[in-house]
Every structure is written in structure tokens, then in C-alpha cells.
Design an enzyme around this catalytic site. Structure first.
Site, PDB file in Angstrom:
ATOM      1  N   ASP A 122     -17.011 102.881 -44.244  1.00  0.00           N
ATOM      2  CA  ASP A 122     -18.591 102.885 -45.262  1.00  0.00           C
ATOM      3  C   ASP A 122     -18.789 103.155 -46.159  1.00  0.00           C
ATOM      4  O   ASP A 122     -19.157 104.723 -45.864  1.00  0.00           O
ATOM      5  CB  ASP A 122     -19.776 102.257 -44.036  1.00  0.00           C
TER       6      ASP A 122
ATOM      7  N   HIS B  31       3.050 105.813 -44.420  1.00  0.00           N
ATOM      8  CA  HIS B  31       3.142 105.547 -43.169  1.00  0.00           C
ATOM      9  C   HIS B  31       3.425 106.552 -42.123  1.00  0.00           C
ATOM     10  O   HIS B  31       3.273 106.473 -40.758  1.00  0.00           O
ATOM     11  CB  HIS B  31       3.936 104.087 -42.945  1.00  0.00           C
TER      12      HIS B  31
END
Length: 450
Positions: free
Chosen positions: A396, A150
Site C-alpha cells: 500500500d 527466489h
């Protein structure tokens, strides 16, 4: 679900021109990087077939890492003593796995301990800042477990990287390029102007180690008593488009004509905050608050580029007496959320930069971030992670976007994830972690708009 690990390797950046940078470089973490959670955050993406072979996905990762070099680096203390990321192209972890069963009967419907088998282990503090696991199912479906540190990237920056990974896998140019200037972008003003209290908001004094000092008797009985022995469960709640529309209308019904209606986020958080407070059986005299992430990219002046790679997040903390929260309307709760988030504006972000950079209080007083994943019980409070404006569905590899995106299993009582539906119809999923005896009541009332 039995997951068989087939291989584990390090993938290093692959430069299009074949020439890597000549020297390693230390890049200091920004004040926003250092105040956020110092751990890996894991997401699960599920894809229906057809999917490209693992070798193509691996090649795409190597190309994306050459553009987002910090993900292939290592966190440590630089030569000047500042917490930094070392750009030395050490690489990311790439794991290949398989499940000898169809995804439809194997993939859990929501976060559970089984979900953790779909990404590399992150509880041991891995040195790789990115860890990826590709799990193939017998039906041809693919689960991608992504775990990123993070302090390197917030949700927006992570989504940008994931989209780049997909583009590189499809042999398309990675565009737009990330803005990588975390070490120099957020400079304090001269002289610094600290207008807001940041101690006990973003930073806190470490709790004493002496027994009994960290919490009062009532808190201790709650945390370590019988109720805390119940297992934390994560409930996946679907909020249909119709439900969201009705909820927003109800929340906004008391506003004057001069005011815009409450947003989807404000309305949903207000509704769930009230429902969870009822399910926890919290009454008058108990203060409950919500920790809400606020993206500073468009709030700061001048704005931080959307493609900035790093963290630009602080938090809003709407709060209320529990009795008043549940006795008044959802619109009242939405107003509390609205005001608290609105207050985290450019002046607040600039004040934080000045406090964290130049006041000396953080180091002199040994302050630590309030963002603490070691907390197991947040009651009577909540922590909201909203992905509603973040395009995690942009990953994708060539066969289309994922049909499901969800967090891994985080058994932190009081955590709440809001995820837009992959249907793209305005619906969403809420992942709510509560004690089992509270969760049953929550499920009974969570779709009732009051």
C-alpha cells in the site's frame, strides 16, 4: 498493449541516519535458499488512482532496501567457496514506463505474454536481485511489476518486504524489522540424523546428456509429439466463496466426527488435481503427483520467526494412480493432500538440514535441486504455488491496496497458482496452465463438484 519505457536506473539503499555500513559482507545462503529455484519470480500489482508520484515510490524503495539489505546485494561465491549474497549496496533496478490507454482496456484479465511487458525482463538472468517497473496508464491507474530472486526470499519473506516498501513510501517506520540471520540459523545436528530419503525428493542426480537416456520412449513421444506442439494457455478461474464452502463440505462429508474438516487449500487442490487429471485424459496405470510448497516457519521447533528473511520451504508430494484419483471422491484426494503435507513436519525439516549440510552427498555426488524451472511440461504431474496465507495485498503506497494481484506469464504446463481475492470475501483466483486442447475440457468441468 504498447508499453513505453521512459527510464531505467539503479536505486541504492538510503539509510535514515545517512551512514551506510563501512564494509561489504558475504552472507552464505542457507540450505533452503540453495535448494529452491535459482531465478527471479515476478508478480503484478494493479492500483486504481490516486497514486503517489514515482519519485515517492522510488524513495520508499530506497528506504526499504536499507532495512532489507540482501535485496540490494549480489549473489556469488564467497571467499570460502560457498554460494552467498554480497552485501555491498549495489542496488535494485527501477524502471518507469507508460501506457497511452486506460488500464481497464489494456491490462490482461490473466497471465499472458502481454503481462511480461509490465515488469523488467527476467529471462536473461539479471544481476539485480530486485527489479521493479512502475507502469502508468492514461486513467491514472498504476501497475507495479516486482521481480525478486527466489534464493533471497520465499513468498512470506517477499510479502514482508513489499509491506515494508509500502510503509516507507507512506513515510512510516518499517516495522517489524526483518530477522536476517540466514547464514547461521539452520545448523545441522551433531551427529547428523537423516531419517528420510532426500535424494530424488529435494535433490536429484543430473540427467545424463546422452540421447535417449533422459526419458523413455513413451515420455519422449508425449513431450515432443503432436500434443506438445499445442500452445500452453493460462486460464484464470474464479472460485466464489459459495463454491469454496460447498467444495469443503463435499470433501469433508465422509470424515468421522473426531476429525476436523479439510481446509480450503486441501479441498481446492484436491478438486483441481482431479479436474486437471480428467481434462488431460489420464487413465489407470499412470501415476500423477502434485508438488506443494510447505512453509516451515511454524512447523520447525522452535518456530522460525514470521519475519525471518530468506527461504524456509520444502515440498510435499501427494501422489495417486490417475484412474483411482478420478474414480474416487474429492474427499479421497483431499486426504492424500492432507497426509502428504502433514508428513513434512519438524522431523522432516531437521532431517533435510542435516542431509544438505553435513552428509557430503550433495557435493560428492553432484546432486542438483529438483526445483527446476527449465521443465516445460509437467504432465502427468502438477506444481502448486499457493498464496492463500501470504498477504501480498499488504503493498500500500498510500492509496489503498491493489485491486488485482497475479503472477506473470509462466508457460509451464501443469503449473497452478492459487491467489486470494482482493475482495476479501473468501473467494479466490486459480491460474491454471495447460495445453489448449486440455484446457477446453478443464473449463467445461472445473466448476462441477463430484
Amino acid at each position: 498493449m504498447k508499453v513505453k519505457i521512459e527510464s531505467s536506473k539503479i536505486v541504492k539503499p538510503l539509510y535514515e541516519d545517512g551512514e551506510a555500513p563501512a564494509h561489504a559482507e558475504w552472507v552464505p545462503l542457507s540450505v533452503f535458499d540453495k535448494v529452491t529455484y535459482g531465478e527471479h519470480v515476478a508478480l503484478i500489482f494493479a492500483f486504481r488512482p490516486p497514486n503517489p508520484p514515482n519519485s515517492e515510490v522510488e524513495l520508499g524503495l530506497a528506504k526499504a532496501l536499507a532495512v532489507y539489505r540482501e535485496w540490494a546485494g549480489r549473489i556469488g561465491d564467497g571467499p570460502d567457496g560457498r554460494r552467498s549474497v554480497l552485501l555491498k549496496d549495489a542496488g535494485a533496478r527501477f524502471v518507469e514506463a507508460a501506457v497511452d490507454a486506460p488500464m481497464a482496456v489494456s491490462l490482461p484479465s490473466g497471465p499472458s505474454p502481454d503481462v511480461r511487458r509490465l515488469h523488467p525482463r527476467i529471462d536473461d538472468g539479471p544481476v539485480e536481485l530486485v527489479q521493479v517497473q512502475l507502469t502508468r496508464f492514461s486513467c491514472g491507474s498504476l501497475a507495479v511489476g516486482f521481480a525478486g530472486h527466489h534464493q533471497i526470499a520465499d513468498g512470506q519473506a517477499t510479502a514482508n518486504f513489499l509491506a515494508a516498501w509500502g510503509l516507507a513510501t507512506r513515510r512510516l517506520p518499517v516495522s517489524p524489522a526483518p530477522v536476517c540471520d540466514r547464514g547461521t540459523r539452520f545448523s545441522p545436528r551433531e551427529p547428523p540424523v537423516v531419517l528420510f530419503p532426500h535424494q530424488e525428493v529435494e535433490y536429484r542426480t543430473p540427467a545424463p546428456n546422452k540421447e535417449g537416456d533422459a526419458m523413455d520412449k513413451e515420455q519422449e513421444e508425449f513431450v515432443f509429439g503432436a500434443v506438445a506442439q499445442d500452445k500452453v494457455k493460462v486460464h484464470r478461474m474464479h472460485l466464489s466463496k459459495e463454491f469454496v464452502v460447498r467444495l469443503k463440505a463435499q470433501a469433508s462429508s465422509g470424515l468421522p466426527p473426531s476429525r476436523h474438516g479439510y481446509t480450503t487449500f486441501q479441498s481446492v487442490v484436491a478438486h483441481l488435481w482431479r479436474a486437471i487429471t480428467v481434462a488431460r485424459r489420464l487413465g489407470a496405470g499412470v501415476t500423477t503427483k502434485v508438488r506443494i510448497s510447505v512453509n516451515g516457519r511454524t512447523r520447525m521447533h522452535p518456530p522460525v520467526p514470521r519475519d525471518y528473511f530468506g527461504n524456509v520451504v520444502l515440498w510435499a508430494f501427494p501422489r495417486s494412480d490417475a484412474g483411482e484419483l478420478v474414480s474416487r471422491s474429492v474427499g479421497h484426494a483431499a486426504e492424500l493432500v492432507y497426509r502428504a503435507v502433514a508428513d513434512v513436519d519438524d522431523a522432516y525439516f531437521r532431517s533435510f538440514v542435516d542431509f544438505a549440510s553435513s552428509s557430503g552427498a550433495v557435493e560428492a555426488e553432484g546432486l542438483v535441486p529438483t526445483a527446476d524451472s527449465e521443465q516445460a511440461v509437467l504432465c502427468p504431474d502438477l506444481e502448486v504455488d499457493a498464496w492463500l496465507g501470504i498477504n501480498f495485498h499488504g503493498l500500500d503506497f498510500g492509496g489503498g491496496g491493489p485491486f488485482r494481484v497475479m503472477p506473470t506469464y509462466y508457460p509451464m504446463e501443469g503449473s497452478l497458482f492459487l491467489v486470494p481475492s482482493t475482495l476479501g470475501d473468501g473467494s479466490m483466483e486459480a491460474y491454471v496452465a495447460l495445453f489448449h486442447n486440455h484446457l477446453e475440457e478443464f473449463k467445461r468441468i472445473c466448476h462441477k463438484i463430484t
